[in-house]
Design an enzyme around this catalytic site. Structure first.
Site, PDB file in Angstrom:
ATOM      1  N   ASP A 123     -29.654  68.916  55.886  1.00  0.00           N
ATOM      2  CA  ASP A 123     -30.957  68.254  56.066  1.00  0.00           C
ATOM      3  C   ASP A 123     -32.119  69.072  55.485  1.00  0.00           C
ATOM      4  O   ASP A 123     -32.984  68.533  54.787  1.00  0.00           O
ATOM      5  CB  ASP A 123     -31.225  67.988  57.555  1.00  0.00           C
ATOM      6  CG  ASP A 123     -30.372  66.851  58.102  1.00  0.00           C
ATOM      7  OD1 ASP A 123     -30.040  65.936  57.329  1.00  0.00           O
ATOM      8  OD2 ASP A 123     -30.046  66.876  59.302  1.00  0.00           O
ATOM      9  N   LYS A 137     -25.249  65.326  66.423  1.00  0.00           N
ATOM     10  CA  LYS A 137     -25.345  66.483  65.508  1.00  0.00           C
ATOM     11  C   LYS A 137     -25.197  67.832  66.204  1.00  0.00           C
ATOM     12  O   LYS A 137     -24.791  68.798  65.567  1.00  0.00           O
ATOM     13  CB  LYS A 137     -26.688  66.456  64.761  1.00  0.00           C
ATOM     14  CG  LYS A 137     -26.776  65.402  63.667  1.00  0.00           C
ATOM     15  CD  LYS A 137     -28.082  65.573  62.914  1.00  0.00           C
ATOM     16  CE  LYS A 137     -28.333  64.443  61.948  1.00  0.00           C
ATOM     17  NZ  LYS A 137     -29.525  64.708  61.116  1.00  0.00           N
TER      18      LYS A 137
END
Ligand code: ATR
Length: 271
Positions: free
Chosen positions: A102, A65
């Site tokens: 997220d 990520k």
């Protein structure tokens, strides 16, 4: 058929293909979604190939990520603040946009669960990547205070300093926590190692709501701690997983999927 994927290492456990195929079914989207395993030393090569082969978008998961930050051509503000990208989206102008859904997924799930944040005392356990992605979205909900507590205090202090301009933020070491909180969110990976955090009962009042970003077939050590204290409001992070996926889906397809039936189906699948 538009092509999407999730890229990570490991990847075989990923529930994203299941979630996105359910979302696609809801609105009959002509799309495919696959898992792609990237070798630890060639994530950039795998991503480039996916893009060259006509991919329209992808999710990026552990441990890549942060690697994507330098590969996306444009970043959203929330990806920059999170310091990580979990969603890539091919723009109409041909550039790849890096986003992070997220934090939005966490807030969507807390709202779905009716957990109030405005004016409340919030405790965020952990100061790693998952915590960083949650900071700005949590502070945007106007809590009375957000305290970040971490095993390694310096990381909590750094996180608090970085986000101080967004609201009232405090920081401390896990073993120095004091006072009761209305909402406690666990972002540490302690559960993954089967470790319980050394937390005291004085952090809670009877209505304290606890949320673990982790999930699994078995109750996490954090949620077990809360149950043993007699807390009624305990939730794992499966809803966050489905909600962050819903936010990615919306970015790609312009359609907001219904997370509730997909969460129920995923829960049943994992049991
Ligand atoms: P992620 O991206 O999942 O947040 P990370 O950046 O490696 O992963 O961060 C892991 C977090 O879990 C950190 O806050 C870590 O604490 P340290 O900064 O002190 O390492 C926390 N963590 C992991 N294992 C833990 C344990 N057994 N007890 C307490 N905290 C733990």
């Amino acid at each position: 058929m538009d092509r999407y994927a999730v890229i990570g290492n490991p990847i075989s456990h990923s529930q994203s293909p299941f979630i996105h195929s359910q979302f696609a079914g809801q609105s009959s989207q002509p799309m495919s979604y696959e898992r792609i395993l990237a070798p630890m030393d060639d994530f950039a090569g795998v991503l480039r190939r996916f893009m060259q082969e006509g991919g329209k978008g992808c999710n990026i998961t552990v441990p890549f990520k942060t690697d994507v930050l330098g590969l996306a051509e444009v970043l959203t503000e929330r990806a920059e603040l999170a310091g990580a990208v979990n969603t890539l989206h091919l723009q109409p102008d041909g550039r790849w946009l890096g986003d992070n859904t997220d934090g939005a997924g966490l807030i969507m799930d807390l709202k779905r669960l009716g957990i109030p944040l405005a004016g409340r005392r919030l405790l965020l356990l952990g100061a790693g990547g998952a915590a960083r992605g949650a900071m700005a979205p949590l502070l945007a909900e106007s809590p009375a205070e957000l305290v970040v507590a971490n095993r390694t205090q310096s990381r909590a202090d750094e996180l608090a300093a970085r986000f101080a301009r967004f609201g009232k933020v405090g920081s401390c070491a896990l073993d120095e926590l004091a006072g009761a909180f209305d909402v406690i969110i666990n972002s540490t990976s302690a559960s993954l190692q089967g470790d319980a955090l050394a937390l005291t009962e004085s952090l809670c009042h009877p209505q304290t709501r606890v949320y673990d970003m982790m999930y699994g077939r078995d109750e996490t050590a954090f949620l077990r701690w809360a149950r043993e204290l007699g807390l009624e409001h305990r939730h794992d992070g499966l809803g966050m997983l489905v909600s962050q996926a819903a936010e990615s889906f919306y970015l790609w397809r312009g359609v907001r999927p219904d997370v509730v039936p997909v969460l129920a189906a995923l829960r049943a699948k994992l049991e």
